[in-house]
Write an enzyme that holds these catalytic residues in place. Structure first.
Site, PDB file in Angstrom:
ATOM      1  N   SER A  84      15.136 -13.740  26.366  1.00  9.36           N
ATOM      2  CA  SER A  84      15.255 -12.591  27.262  1.00  9.36           C
ATOM      3  C   SER A  84      15.627 -13.044  28.669  1.00  9.36           C
ATOM      4  O   SER A  84      16.738 -13.519  28.895  1.00  9.36           O
ATOM      5  CB  SER A  84      13.947 -11.792  27.239  1.00  9.36           C
ATOM      6  OG  SER A  84      14.085 -10.577  27.936  1.00  9.36           O
ATOM      7  N   HIS A 193      13.738  -4.476  25.090  1.00 11.29           N
ATOM      8  CA  HIS A 193      14.670  -4.720  23.978  1.00 11.29           C
ATOM      9  C   HIS A 193      14.635  -3.602  22.935  1.00 11.29           C
ATOM     10  O   HIS A 193      14.760  -3.837  21.736  1.00 11.29           O
ATOM     11  CB  HIS A 193      14.392  -6.090  23.335  1.00 11.29           C
ATOM     12  CG  HIS A 193      14.389  -7.200  24.345  1.00 11.29           C
ATOM     13  ND1 HIS A 193      15.542  -7.587  25.003  1.00 11.29           N
ATOM     14  CD2 HIS A 193      13.393  -7.960  24.842  1.00 11.29           C
ATOM     15  CE1 HIS A 193      15.240  -8.550  25.863  1.00 11.29           C
ATOM     16  NE2 HIS A 193      13.949  -8.789  25.789  1.00 11.29           N
TER      17      HIS A 193
END
Length: 305
Positions: A84, A193
């Site tokens: 990420s 996400h």
């Protein structure tokens, strides 16, 4: 050693992180001072460093300082990846962005995620000791009660899910009913996400247009595509990352296929190292986030040499 670097995301940051490195490592100290000047704040001040609003830039700064030490002493890697937020540190390491551009972009990304989280609050949980097929079945069932999605495919047996409280509760009940005992709630107020981050993704899409990316010195494996970043699609991929699941297990596979036999996590905590241990059968793994762990790795380099 054929190195591959793993750049930490959020979650394992700790109070005063990197201050021992700042005191003892000149390269690290110079990195923190460069970041502080770029952002107009003192990132060696614990009061500044530990503010949640500064977490993302603090992690990128720490990871970059460690990478610069490693590049000087251990050489360039065969490839890198990050989880990420860690993708920004990885792209910076490969020369895809300037340090200042990375810091300002990450700072804005953090703001966008916070805004989206307040507008669309969500919950997340880690599902342990099961497989993707079972999680997919549970999500299909839980989605009837509320939006719920797979967010992170960390290993073959650890998948993070995120979405509405109702959807998460329904998925949890389904998994428990089907023999999956461990569904661990995470201390999150946003569903990263997943489509809950659409507002942040839209804002980032506008913001990133003004950023110049440069040719990468080595492969950087994308969480979103599980393939090396394509320069022609790099902006679109980073924008999609906010609303699409991460595939860290596949990123690790890509690094081993490049020939990496030693995977080193750079940044706070050892989460990615633990994922790598489960995913890499014969490779060596370690993490560096302090003077102690850095010196331990230095001793291993000397032994190999």
């Amino acid at each position: 050693m054929k190195l591959g670097y793993l750049f930490s995301g959020q979650g394992k940051q700790f109070a005063g992180m990197g201050q021992d490195l700042y005191r003892q490592e000149s390269v690290y100290r110079q990195t923190v001072e460069e970041a502080s000047e770029a952002l107009g704040m003192d990132l060696n001040d614990a009061a500044v460093l530990d503010k949640p609003v500064n977490t993302q830039v603090a992690i990128v700064t720490m990871s970059t300082g460690l990478y610069r030490i490693m590049a000087k002493e251990g050489g360039l890697p065969l490839g890198v990846t990050g989880l990420s937020l860690g993708e920004y540190s990885a792209l910076l390491a490969a020369g895809g962005l300037t340090f200042a551009d990375t810091l300002h972009l990450v700072q804005d990304r953090s703001t966008y995620m916070d805004q989206a989280g307040k507008a669309h609050p969500g919950k997340m949980a880690a599902v342990l000791k099961t497989n993707a097929a079972m999680v997919d079945q549970a999500i299909a069932f839980g989605a009837k009660q509320g939006p719920i999605y797979a967010a992170n495919y960390n290993t073959d047996s650890q998948i993070v899910i995120g979405g509405s409280p109702e959807g998460l509760e329904a998925v949890t009940d389904y998994l428990h009913d089907h023999g999956v005992k461990r569904v661990v709630p995470l201390k999150m107020t946003v569903a990263s996400h997943t489509p809950f981050m659409q507002e942040a993704s839209d804002l980032l899409a506008d913001r990133i247009q003004g950023v110049d990316f440069h040719k990468l010195a080595f492969p950087v494996i994308s969480n979103t595509t599980a393939q090396p970043f394509d320069m022609s699609m790099i902006k679109q991929t980073l924008v999609a990352q906010l609303i699409k699941p991460t595939h860290f297990r596949c990123c690790l596979t890509q690094l081993t296929q490049l020939g990496c036999d030693t995977l080193v996590e750079l940044g706070p905590g050892d989460t990615l190292m633990k994922f790598a241990k489960k995913a890499v059968d014969k490779g060596h793994t370690c993490h560096i986030d302090s003077v102690e762990t850095l010196n331990d790795f230095r001793s291993k380099i000397k032994l190999v040499k």
